[in-house]
Design a protein around this motif. Structure first.
Motif: not given
Length: 289
Positions: A132, A28-30, A136-137, A25-26, A139-140
Motif C-alpha cells: 500500500d 480493501l476499500s477501507a 485510501p480509495a 472488497r469492503a 469513498p462512494a
C-alpha cells in the motif's frame, strides 16, 4: 494478497484467503486503517477492532470453528479479529477472511498487554496492504444527508468529547454507573439495529423504520438523561429523525449501525475490564470465605 497488521512497535503479515469476495472488497476499500484494539470479554483468545463497513456473513462459518491465527469478520458484532487459540463458548456465524502468516505467539503476547492495559490507555494499530502507498480509495458518494455522513466520519476519526469526559465524574457510583450504562445502551442498540437490518427482505419497511427510530430514541434519551452526554445522543436523535425522511432505508440502517457500533467501541475502550473482572472474582471469593 498480504496485509500488514502493526501494533506496539511490531508487525505481522496476514494472508487473505477464501472466497468472501464481498467482504474482502469492503475491507480493501477501507485500507489503510487506523485501529483501536479491544480486549475480549466473553469469547477470549482473540484481539479485535471495529470494522468501518457493514456486510452480511459469507461462508457461514461457526465462530468456534475459527482456528488459531484466523483473521475473521464477525458481522453482528462488526469486529475484525485475529484469533490465537480456540475461542470460548459463543454462537455466531462469521466470515473467514484469511490467516495470520506468522506464529500466533506474538499476537498472544499483544493480547496479554491489551488485557492488562485496556481502560488505562488505548492501544492503537494499523492495517494496510503489504504494497500500500498509504492513500485510501475515495469513498462512494452517500445518498444520505451530508450532516449525518459528516458526523459519522467525525465519530470514526476521534472519540467525542462527551465520551472522553465520561470517566471524570466522582459523584456517587460515578463513573462506573454512567459508563457501564452508556456502553450497554450503545451495544444493545447496535445489535438491535443489526436485527432490524436482517429483516429487510421479510418485513414492511415502514415498520422497520419506526422500530429503528424507537430504538435510536430510547438509546439517545438514556445517554442524554442518565449518562450526562450531549454530542453523542444528538447524532442518534438525528438518525431517528432521518428514519421518517425519504432516504434509502438500506443505506440509512447501515449508517445507524456504523454510528452505534463506533459509539459502543469508544465507550468500551474506557473500561478496565480485566481489573473489574479480577475485583469481581475477589469479591465473590471473599463472600464465599
Amino acid at each position: 494478497m498480504d496485509l500488514i497488521f502493526s501494533a506496539e512497535g511490531q508487525s505481522w503479515p496476514i494472508r487473505l484467503t477464501g472466497e468472501a469476495d464481498r467482504t474482502r472488497r469492503a475491507l480493501l476499500s477501507a485500507l489503510p486503517l487506523r485501529l483501536q484494539l479491544h480486549t475480549p470479554k466473553i469469547a477470549g483468545s482473540h484481539i479485535y477492532w471495529h470494522a468501518p463497513f457493514v456486510e452480511d456473513p459469507e461462508g457461514a462459518t461457526h465462530v468456534l470453528s475459527a482456528t488459531a491465527g484466523a483473521f475473521i469478520y464477525w458481522p453482528v458484532r462488526q469486529f475484525l479479529e485475529i484469533t490465537f487459540a480456540p475461542l470460548q463458548a459463543e454462537n455466531a456465524e462469521i466470515t473467514v477472511l484469511g490467516h495470520l502468516d506468522a506464529p500466533v505467539e506474538g499476537i498472544a503476547e499483544l493480547a496479554a498487554t491489551l488485557k492488562r492495559d485496556q481502560g488505562r490507555r488505548i492501544l492503537e494499530g494499523t492495517l494496510s496492504k503489504a504494497d500500500d502507498g498509504g492513500i485510501p480509495a475515495p469513498p462512494a458518494p452517500s445518498p444520505l444527508p451530508r450532516d449525518i455522513v459528516a458526523a459519522r466520519n467525525a465519530l470514526w476519526a476521534a472519540c467525542p468529547a462527551d465520551i472522553v469526559r465520561a470517566t471524570s465524574s466522582r459523584a456517587i457510583m460515578h463513573p462506573a454507573g454512567p459508563v457501564f450504562t452508556a456502553e450497554s445502551e450503545a451495544r444493545v442498540l447496535h445489535e438491535f439495529l443489526w436485527w432490524i437490518r436482517a429483516e429487510r427482505d421479510g418485513k414492511d419497511e415502514a415498520m422497520r423504520r419506526h422500530t429503528a427510530a424507537l430504538a435510536l430514541d430510547k438509546a439517545a434519551t438514556r445517554l442524554r438523561d442518565f449518562c450526562h452526554m450531549a454530542e453523542t445522543p444528538a447524532l442518534l436523535f438525528r438518525l431517528k429523525a432521518a428514519m421518517a425522511e425519504a432516504h434509502p432505508f438500506d443505506a440509512l440502517i447501515d449508517e445507524a449501525i456504523l454510528v452505534a457500533g463506533r459509539v459502543g467501541a469508544w465507550l468500551d475502550l474506557l473500561i478496565p475490564w480485566n481489573d473489574i473482572n479480577e475485583a469481581f472474582r475477589a469479591a465473590l471469593d471473599g463472600r464465599r470465605a
